[in-house]
Enzyme design. Sequence first.
Site, PDB file in Angstrom:
ATOM      1  N   ASN A   9      58.524  64.336  40.196  1.00 24.79           N
ATOM      2  CA  ASN A   9      59.378  64.642  41.377  1.00 24.79           C
ATOM      3  C   ASN A   9      59.393  62.745  41.717  1.00 24.79           C
ATOM      4  OD1 ASN A   9      60.826  64.574  43.229  1.00 24.79           O
ATOM      5  ND2 ASN A   9      59.780  67.292  44.172  1.00 24.79           N
ATOM      6  N   GLU A 380      58.171  72.688  44.206  1.00 21.48           N
ATOM      7  CA  GLU A 380      59.428  72.566  42.626  1.00 21.48           C
ATOM      8  C   GLU A 380      58.606  71.593  41.265  1.00 21.48           C
ATOM      9  OE1 GLU A 380      60.413  70.096  45.263  1.00 21.48           O
ATOM     10  OE2 GLU A 380      62.261  70.286  45.492  1.00 21.48           O
TER      11      GLU A 380
END
Length: 395
Positions: A9, A380
């Site tokens: 990320n 996530e």
Amino acid sequence: MSQKILAINAGSSSLKFKLYTMPDEKVLMSGQIDRIGTKTSEFSYVIAGKRSKIVAPMESFDTAIQNVIDTLLTSHVIQSKNEITGVGHRISHGGRYYSAPVLVDEDVKSKIDELAVLSPLHNPVNLLGIEAFEKLLPHAQEVAVFDTSFHHTIPAKAYMYALPYSYYEDHGIRRYGFHGPSHEYIAQRAPELFGKEKTHRMISCHLGNGGSLTALLDGKSVNSSMGFTPLAGIVMGTRSGDIDPEIIPFIEEEFHMSSQEVRNMLNKDSGLLGISGLSNDIRDLDKAAQAGNKRAQLALDVYVHQIQQYIGAYTTDLEGLDTLVFTAGIGEHSALIRQMVCDRLGYLGVKLDAAKNDANELSIEAADSRVKVAVIPTDEEIIIARDVMSVLGLN
Ligand code: ADP
């Protein structure tokens, strides 16, 4: 067969990652590098529950990622870098092209680059991350996981802007919605925790430095507050969120500012920081407001008011509300914001238990609340790792 999968990320000057064994979803190492591009980059990581931190110059994404790989090897989490078979990258904008994660190839990279104009803060650094891994982990297959793809179930009546139709048809100008992996995680996790019936009509509030709300009907996104770009929706740390579109040409003409200057102002100088003139961080604003700073209080009030308005609107989209979820930095940690938001939602049957809210418990509604209110830490990275497994046909 068990696989080692890395979920990445990448932000403008930071990189978060988790290395998993899949499909058992065990985290071997998680970490974050902040202040990439400076002489004092901070690399903090956790291996087998033990936290470590390194401060060192990491002047590019390549050096930062090399540090991650070196640490994996020297800590014996992996014996060879070839053990990592897949790398999943969170990509901000997939535009009209992607309604699902894909294997990265030259065409995918050029589309991510093409879409950088729509997500200037994120798509370029997402691409840098992909290229760095191609160089440093040439054996691994790379998968792009788009922030926008979870929202492809939003119906046309909610994604159309009332512009001449050709802008939509020829140029893809429509609402896309973002923070897909986070809202998808909530959509999957909440029913596991509370059952399907209680999570039939749900609103997921992802409140971090960026923020968005998503209306979820049986786990599918039917509306989301970000739009054509991640600038739209609620007030954010430094982003304006929704404003009257006429303000933009007015400022350009009145103050002789270029489109790029206005774009920077809307993305970097606005939001909570813009209103307060003080900080984009809720903790600072809370402290200042308590000390009597009126603009800090105003920033908090505007923020909360917009969240309440979206909750009202999405309850209409969903024809009712069963569960309200708070997640991300502010959603998970700020009892103050959750309490301020819920204070006006009594008409929907939302009632908080103050002690549970203050303790950041999983369920924070009062016993007689009609609506469940939950604090669920987002993840996530696990969504990214699961997507890598499915794109590579490994599950
Ligand atoms: P990002 O969008 O950068 O991933 P996060 O989800 O980590 O952001 O959220 C960062 C924000 O969370 C901070 O700017 C701050 O406003 C808020 N935050 C983090 N911890 C706390 C806390 N303990 N109390 C209140 N707000 C917090």
